[in-house]
Design an enzyme around this catalytic site. Structure first.
Site, PDB file in Angstrom:
ATOM      1  N   SER A 321       0.789  -0.880   0.000  1.00  0.00           N
ATOM      2  CA  SER A 321       0.000   0.000   0.000  1.00  0.00           C
ATOM      3  C   SER A 321       0.922   1.028   0.000  1.00  0.00           C
ATOM      4  O   SER A 321       1.426   1.174   0.759  1.00  0.00           O
ATOM      5  CB  SER A 321      -0.834  -0.546   0.853  1.00  0.00           C
ATOM      6  N   THR A 322       0.797   3.323  -0.823  1.00  0.00           N
ATOM      7  CA  THR A 322       2.175   3.357  -1.306  1.00  0.00           C
ATOM      8  C   THR A 322       2.211   4.120  -2.626  1.00  0.00           C
ATOM      9  O   THR A 322       1.255   4.114  -3.369  1.00  0.00           O
ATOM     10  CB  THR A 322       2.686   1.927  -1.505  1.00  0.00           C
ATOM     11  N   THR A 323       3.370   4.700  -2.981  1.00  0.00           N
ATOM     12  CA  THR A 323       3.483   5.403  -4.249  1.00  0.00           C
ATOM     13  C   THR A 323       4.856   5.134  -4.842  1.00  0.00           C
ATOM     14  O   THR A 323       5.833   4.997  -4.106  1.00  0.00           O
ATOM     15  CB  THR A 323       3.249   6.913  -4.082  1.00  0.00           C
TER      16      THR A 323
END
Length: 501
Positions: A321-323
């Site tokens: 989960s996050t970029t």
């Protein structure tokens, strides 16, 4: 074209591309884009998060580890428990996250970005904060994908006053088209540009972070922050279809499981269709156990799990989960960086601009149970910035958001780009599947005959009606090995975008 940036938001990608246009390199661009993402992707990243950056330059590839560490060096006992919050991705999918002050680990983004720039960059940090400061202070419209994220994470954000007021400033949750502003983040970015990471670990920001968390029952102490350091590591290397895949090593768990899956696919034949992908990903799931979790902190796991003889034997069994931001410049330098707050703890520390992570409450990152990781140790993340080289030259740089779907998203994107010859954009957009708990979930477009054969083996298949963030958010950049042309792919599941220079 002098460079390309792929990111989880158009404004993030554009911030990085502008640095390339002004003569910066891929790491300069990646650092600027990460700082801009703090403003426009704030629920998922920021100064309270952790991450990893893979850098390729002049034939050398290095992994910078600035992920979240377990707190507890001060010996303070928890005064609060983790709070379970269900997050509904859609009507079919619910995932429980555990949040609150007891879920907050030691953040690493300030230390990691500072190290990346010092080690590989050409621009001063003060020159790279501008886009983030402007976006945080003046605000930007919430797009459709960010509105969706704010909607599904609202049960976390509404729990505590600070995040509730940030994302619902007039008592109404921000939605598509509303302007989101984060003035305290603008101040934090300016402090970072002027003073570097020091205030976040040993200065007034550190005191505010630890003071707030301890007061509310968590264990993040002053000693935890003061002892934190970003670490340089040697990536895992694995051959795949004539290329070399380099990914995140232990104590992170995602990279070695990605390598394990690709190693099995290499042995399951020349084509990686849905059946082979399910078999390899399921085998990786089964490889995670108590012994695996303990071995992450020792020596020899890579040599053991990726031993060609073991892969040969395991592949033989299977046959019965996050970029994320990726930047690539015209000189062939690539920076692939993943940062994450998890689902976020819901803890926004007043006056700091930092929403703290919930990595101590991410079930998939704590296989031995919550609060079982020794103080100072890294939490074993699924995040795995990855680079693919051919004959020593960069061919693909990628990574993904998506909790425990990160590794399946990256494996499938590498397969589509390297094995099946898709462009970066095609590989990112291609339909995905994921196996977990004995159930295969499949997006529209996966070969129906293959899904039927999987069902005939007694494995349940859930056909999803549309693409969804649940299946990860891959951002990728690519370099054509024959002509050197640069390209990128931004994941539509995550509102991803590509900007060129």
């Amino acid at each position: 074209m002098s460079g390309v940036v792929a990111a989880g938001h158009p404004l993030t990608a554009e911030a990085g591309a502008e640095v390339l246009r002004e003569g910066g390199n891929a790491v300069d661009a990646a650092v600027c884009a990460v700082l801009a993402s703090f403003a426009v992707e704030s629920p998922l990243t920021g100064f309270g998060a952790g991450g990893f950056m893979m850098v390729h330059r002049d034939g050398e590839t290095v992994l910078l580890d600035f992920f979240v560490a377990a707190p507890g060096r001060d010996g303070i006992e928890r005064g609060a428990e983790l709070v379970a919050v269900p997050v509904h991705f859609d009507a079919e999918t619910v995932q429980t996250f555990y949040v609150g002050p007891a879920s907050c680990g030691v953040p690493g983004t300030a230390a990691g970005l500072e190290l990346a720039l010092r080690r590989f960059g050409t621009a001063p940090m003060a020159d790279l904060i501008g886009a983030g400061v402007k976006l945080a202070r003046e605000g930007s419209p919430v797009n459709a994908e960010q509105a969706y994220i704010l909607k599904i994470l609202w049960p976390i954000h509404e729990r505590l006053a600070e995040t509730r007021e940030l994302y619902a400033p007039d008592g109404r949750r921000l939605g598509q088209g509303d302007v989101f502003r984060f003035p305290e983040l603008a101040e934090a970015l300016e402090r970072f540009g002027a003073e570097g990471a020091e205030p976040f670990y040993r200065g007034e920001v550190a005191a505010a972070l630890s003071g707030y968390v301890l007061e509310h029952g968590g264990t993040l102490g002053a000693a935890d922050l003061a002892a934190y350091e970003a670490i340089e590591r040697r990536p895992i290397h694995l051959p795949f279809r004539g290329t070399e895949v380099l990914t995140n090593p232990p104590p992170s768990s995602g990279g070695i499981l990605i390598a394990y899956s690709l190693g099995l696919l290499e042995r399951l034949g020349t084509g990686s269709g849905p059946e082979q992908l399910v078999a390899a990903m399921d085998a990786a799931n089964r490889a995670r156990g108590e012994e695996f979790a303990e071995a992450l902190y020792g020596d020899g796991l890579e040599e053991s799990l990726l031993d060609p003889r073991r892969l040969d034997l395991r592949a033989g069994d299977l046959l019965g989960s996050t970029t994320h931001i990726a930047a690539l410049d015209g000189e062939g330098m690539c920076a692939s960086v993943t940062c994450s707050n998890g689902s976020g703890s819901g803890v926004l520390v007043p006056g700091t601009g930092a929403i703290l992570n919930n990595m101590l409450g991410e079930e998939d990152l704590n296989p031995l149970g919550f609060h079982a990781i020794a103080p100072g140790r890294r939490v074993p993340s699924m995040m795995a910035p990855t680079i693919v080289r051919r004959d020593g030259e960069i061919e693909l740089g990628l990574g993904s958001a998506g909790s425990n779907r990160i590794r399946s998203a990256i494996v499938q994107t590498v397969v589509r780009a390297v094995e099946q010859g898709m462009s970066a954009d095609e590989a990112v957009r291609a339909p995905r599947l994921h196996i977990e708990g004995g159930i295969v979930q499949a997006e529209p477009g996966i070969d129906e005959a293959a899904l039927a054969r999987i069902e005939a083996r007694g494995i349940a298949v859930l056909r999803r009606p549309r693409i969804n963030l649940f299946f990860g958010g891959v951002q990728a950049v690519a370099r054509d090995p024959s002509g050197g042309e640069l390209s990128g792919g931004g994941d539509p599941r995550r509102g991803g975008a590509v900007a060129t220079a």
